[in-house]
Design an enzyme around this catalytic site. Structure first.
Site, PDB file in Angstrom:
ATOM      1  N   LYS A   1      -7.986  17.788  -9.201  1.00  0.00           N
ATOM      2  CA  LYS A   1      -7.917  18.530  -7.930  1.00  0.00           C
ATOM      3  C   LYS A   1      -9.368  18.776  -7.533  1.00  0.00           C
ATOM      4  O   LYS A   1      -9.989  19.744  -7.957  1.00  0.00           O
ATOM      5  CB  LYS A   1      -7.157  19.845  -8.122  1.00  0.00           C
ATOM      6  CG  LYS A   1      -6.493  20.412  -6.859  1.00  0.00           C
ATOM      7  CD  LYS A   1      -7.407  20.629  -5.678  1.00  0.00           C
ATOM      8  CE  LYS A   1      -8.224  21.902  -5.767  1.00  0.00           C
ATOM      9  NZ  LYS A   1      -9.231  22.018  -4.667  1.00  0.00           N
TER      10      LYS A   1
ATOM     11  N   SER B   1     -16.974  28.636  -9.361  1.00  0.00           N
ATOM     12  CA  SER B   1     -17.615  29.950  -9.356  1.00  0.00           C
ATOM     13  C   SER B   1     -17.037  30.844 -10.461  1.00  0.00           C
ATOM     14  O   SER B   1     -15.924  30.622 -10.942  1.00  0.00           O
ATOM     15  CB  SER B   1     -17.416  30.610  -7.993  1.00  0.00           C
ATOM     16  OG  SER B   1     -16.034  30.773  -7.752  1.00  0.00           O
TER      17      SER B   1
ATOM     18  N   CYS C   1     -25.558  24.489  -9.886  1.00  0.00           N
ATOM     19  CA  CYS C   1     -25.330  25.536 -10.883  1.00  0.00           C
ATOM     20  C   CYS C   1     -26.516  25.633 -11.833  1.00  0.00           C
ATOM     21  O   CYS C   1     -26.661  26.604 -12.549  1.00  0.00           O
ATOM     22  CB  CYS C   1     -24.065  25.261 -11.663  1.00  0.00           C
ATOM     23  SG  CYS C   1     -24.232  23.840 -12.727  1.00  0.00           S
TER      24      CYS C   1
HETATM   25  P1  NAD Z   1     -15.133  27.594  -6.180  1.00  0.00           P
HETATM   26  O1  NAD Z   1     -14.908  28.404  -7.389  1.00  0.00           O
HETATM   27  O2  NAD Z   1     -14.961  28.239  -4.848  1.00  0.00           O
HETATM   28  O3  NAD Z   1     -14.109  26.335  -6.164  1.00  0.00           O
HETATM   29  C1  NAD Z   1     -13.966  25.493  -7.280  1.00  0.00           C
HETATM   30  C2  NAD Z   1     -12.573  24.904  -7.268  1.00  0.00           C
HETATM   31  O4  NAD Z   1     -11.613  25.965  -7.375  1.00  0.00           O
HETATM   32  C3  NAD Z   1     -12.237  24.130  -5.998  1.00  0.00           C
HETATM   33  O5  NAD Z   1     -11.518  22.971  -6.343  1.00  0.00           O
HETATM   34  C4  NAD Z   1     -11.396  25.115  -5.202  1.00  0.00           C
HETATM   35  O6  NAD Z   1     -10.459  24.480  -4.367  1.00  0.00           O
HETATM   36  C5  NAD Z   1     -10.694  25.930  -6.275  1.00  0.00           C
HETATM   37  N1  NAD Z   1     -10.432  27.305  -5.861  1.00  0.00           N
HETATM   38  C6  NAD Z   1     -11.187  28.076  -5.027  1.00  0.00           C
HETATM   39  N2  NAD Z   1     -10.628  29.288  -4.882  1.00  0.00           N
HETATM   40  C7  NAD Z   1      -9.512  29.303  -5.638  1.00  0.00           C
HETATM   41  C8  NAD Z   1      -8.509  30.300  -5.905  1.00  0.00           C
HETATM   42  N3  NAD Z   1      -8.560  31.516  -5.369  1.00  0.00           N
HETATM   43  N4  NAD Z   1      -7.518  29.974  -6.744  1.00  0.00           N
HETATM   44  C9  NAD Z   1      -7.451  28.736  -7.303  1.00  0.00           C
HETATM   45  N5  NAD Z   1      -8.362  27.767  -7.072  1.00  0.00           N
HETATM   46  C10 NAD Z   1      -9.382  28.039  -6.264  1.00  0.00           C
HETATM   47  O7  NAD Z   1     -16.564  26.917  -6.317  1.00  0.00           O
HETATM   48  P2  NAD Z   1     -17.365  26.068  -5.240  1.00  0.00           P
HETATM   49  O8  NAD Z   1     -17.836  26.967  -4.152  1.00  0.00           O
HETATM   50  O9  NAD Z   1     -16.609  24.837  -4.892  1.00  0.00           O
HETATM   51  O10 NAD Z   1     -18.615  25.596  -6.134  1.00  0.00           O
HETATM   52  C11 NAD Z   1     -19.772  26.359  -6.306  1.00  0.00           C
HETATM   53  C12 NAD Z   1     -19.696  27.180  -7.569  1.00  0.00           C
HETATM   54  O11 NAD Z   1     -19.489  26.329  -8.689  1.00  0.00           O
HETATM   55  C13 NAD Z   1     -21.005  27.923  -7.868  1.00  0.00           C
HETATM   56  O12 NAD Z   1     -20.676  29.205  -8.320  1.00  0.00           O
HETATM   57  C14 NAD Z   1     -21.639  27.097  -8.964  1.00  0.00           C
HETATM   58  O13 NAD Z   1     -22.527  27.795  -9.811  1.00  0.00           O
HETATM   59  C15 NAD Z   1     -20.437  26.650  -9.713  1.00  0.00           C
HETATM   60  N6  NAD Z   1     -20.729  25.472 -10.508  1.00  0.00           N
HETATM   61  C16 NAD Z   1     -20.855  25.647 -11.848  1.00  0.00           C
HETATM   62  C17 NAD Z   1     -21.174  24.569 -12.638  1.00  0.00           C
HETATM   63  C18 NAD Z   1     -21.315  24.721 -14.123  1.00  0.00           C
HETATM   64  O14 NAD Z   1     -21.448  23.719 -14.780  1.00  0.00           O
HETATM   65  N7  NAD Z   1     -21.308  25.915 -14.682  1.00  0.00           N
HETATM   66  C19 NAD Z   1     -21.363  23.306 -12.066  1.00  0.00           C
HETATM   67  C20 NAD Z   1     -21.222  23.161 -10.698  1.00  0.00           C
HETATM   68  C21 NAD Z   1     -20.900  24.270  -9.932  1.00  0.00           C
END
Ligand code: NAD
Length: 500
Positions: free
Chosen positions: A174, A227, A282
């Site tokens: 997803k 996140s 990240c």
């Molecule tokens: P996000 O958490 O908003 O979304 C990530 C995924 O979760 C997406 O596929 C999204 O559709 C889904 N999602 C979002 N809200 C949801 C909910 N309420 N319930 C279920 N699923 C949900 O993250 P983003 O904005 O796409 O990406 C940026 C974030 O990712 C930053 O915080 C970054 O630090 C983090 N990140 C971390 C790493 C790591 O390795 N630690 C790597 C890349 C990005």
């Protein structure tokens, strides 16, 4: 005409049946270019069913068959680097060279997966007791799911699926709904490489799709990157549903600069790591901690370099930094800069209100540099995920270390110094999962694992590397005895079996 991105189920395109679509925007123009289908519960169920059916044969396939497909996929990926990078730039906004870097780092994990036969060799102990041998083997789990963020639409899925399918699992991805095209292209290339139908599936969507994956009884494990609040939710929910989970979260990565460091090299590194990909990494450096009297000189060197960064559309080869993913996110990033002075920071560079000629509707923001930021400021405490670098001052190494270790995040961190003893101390004392010594973005190579500590990762497995193989397999230990006809009869013995 608006492009439509559909699901990929059972080896082919599956048109969205739910009737719900999300908009995909080109961040450089602000124009909605694409509609992405959002999966209903039934559509997620269809993808899981396809994966479950495929597992019946894929789970039994030979290592030779799996690796030969992965080698073909690697060649196709290599040949289509540019095309995938273009898809990423069009939907994410990052500049082409950066998008190519992301594809290259994903390819590293495919390299690793091509050698899965070595990693899955298992262990054998012979003659542990009279005529008894013990073998430890690892077997696939079944259907596993990956849920990925917008900021690496090709690399982060490739942190997951190459190893998962190499281990014999089948996969449902997803991807982020903000930049979904790269994942579908990867699915097409996997099919072209000969991957059997249903081994790799893509469902697009939002919380509806994610929640169904988290509760589906046939999904055995969930890998998540995104996140921190969502990572925590995924870990809690999937664990409660009995699944194996690794959930990587957000970050606030610190770079500690000691007074003996090469300040030009440190400034180069800080600027590259803070503003690359517009800070939407990240592993971006978002806080520099300057120790001792070097603070003013270091900030000046960072300012000189940061001011020269060329901001523009990602498909313009002269651009070094592109726009942010959405206008809403751009406004949120700007609010941290706008509030910084009232919180006690010195605003050295203010990137708010930036625009690019001819692309006025793009999600632009310029470079921001905040100095002497107090640890109480929101700009320091929150993950901003934009081109905003905070500089903090500390009198001693110990003060700087305490400050870094007080952060709730613990993804990556770096130290810049010429002192090997100080660097060694830092490696051992800092509370973070990935440490760089004169390396600002210490993303491990594919054959080491990637992962943070504290609120940057929930679960006990890092991603890819040996941890990846371990996560996507479960152990089995086989104890074998082949008695010799000449042995004395064993007889009944109700005592607990002992080895002798
Ligand atoms: P996000 O958490 O908003 O979304 C990530 C995924 O979760 C997406 O596929 C999204 O559709 C889904 N999602 C979002 N809200 C949801 C909910 N309420 N319930 C279920 N699923 C949900 O993250 P983003 O904005 O796409 O990406 C940026 C974030 O990712 C930053 O915080 C970054 O630090 C983090 N990140 C971390 C790493 C790591 O390795 N630690 C790597 C890349 C990005």
């Amino acid at each position: 005409m608006t492009k439509i991105v559909n699901h990929w189920i059972g080896g082919k395109t599956a048109e969205g049946a739910s009737g719900t679509y999300g908009p995909v925007t080109n961040p450089a123009t602000g124009e909605v270019t694409t509609k992405v289908a959002f999966a209903s519960v039934e559509e997620v169920d269809a993808a899981v069913a396809a994966a479950k059916e495929a597992f019946r044969t894929w789970g039994q396939s030979s290592l030779a068959q799996r690796t030969s497909i992965l080698f073909k996929f690697r060649a196709l990926l290599d040949a289509h680097r540019d095309e995938i990078a273009e898809l990423i730039t069009a939907e994410h906004g990052k500049v082409h060279s950066d998008a190519l870097g992301e594809v290259a780092r994903g390819l590293e994990i495919v390299d690793l997966a091509c050698g899965i036969n070595v990693q899955l060799k298992g262990e054998l102990s012979t003659q542990v007791a009279s005529r008894v041998d013990v073998a430890s083997i690892r077997q696939p789990l079944g259907v596993v799911a990956g849920i990925t963020p917008f900021n690496f639409p090709a690399m982060v899925p490739m942190w997951m699926f190459p190893l998962a399918i190499a281990c014999g699992n089948t996969f449902v991805l997803k991807p982020s709904e903000k930049d979904p095209s790269a994942s579908v292209r990867l699915a097409e290339l996997l099919a072209e490489a000969g991957l059997p139908e249903g081994v790799f599936n893509v469902v697009h969507g939002d919380k509806v799709a994610v929640d169904r994956l988290l509760e589906h009884p046939d999904v055995k494990a969930v890998s998540f990157v995104g996140s921190t609040p969502i990572a925590r939710y995924i870990h809690t929910t999937a664990s409660a549903n009995g699944k194996r989970v690794q959930a990587l979260g957000g970050a606030k990565n610190h770079m500690l600069v000691l007074p003996d460091a090469d300040l030009d090299a440190a400034a180069d590194a800080a600027v590259s790591a803070a503003y690359g990909s517009a800070g939407e990494r990240c592993m971006a450096i978002s806080a520099v901690v300057a120790v001792g009297a070097i603070g003013d000189e270091l900030v000046e060197k960072i300012r000189e370099r940061a001011e020269k960064i060329k901001i523009g559309p990602g498909d313009d080869p002269t651009s070094e930094m592109g726009p942010l993913i959405t206008a809403t996110h751009r406004d949120k990033v700007a609010s941290y800069v706008a509030g910084a002075a009232d919180e006690g920071a010195e605003v050295v560079l203010d990137g708010t209100g930036y625009s690019v000629d001819g692309h006025e509707n793009g999600h632009w923001i310029g470079i921001s540099l905040l100095d002497k930021v107090p640890t109480t400021a929101k700009a320091y405490q929150d993950e901003i995920f934009g081109p905003v670098l905070c500089v903090l001052r500390a009198d001693t190494y110990e003060e700087a270390l305490d400050l870094i270790n007080a952060s709730p995040y613990g993804n990556g961190t770096a130290i810049f110094t010429r002192d090997g003893g100080a660097a060694r101390r830092f490696q051992l004392e800092v509370e973070a999962g990935m440490v760089g010594v004169n390396v600002p973005i210490p993303v491990p190579v594919g054959y080491h694992s990637f992962g943070g500590w504290k609120d940057s990762l929930f679960g006990d497995h890092h991603i890819y590397g040996n941890d990846g193989t371990h996560f996507y397999t479960r152990g089995k230990v086989v104890t074998t005895r082949w008695p010799d006809p000449a042995d004395a009869p064993s007889g009944v013995d109700l005592g607990f079996p002992r080895n002798h």
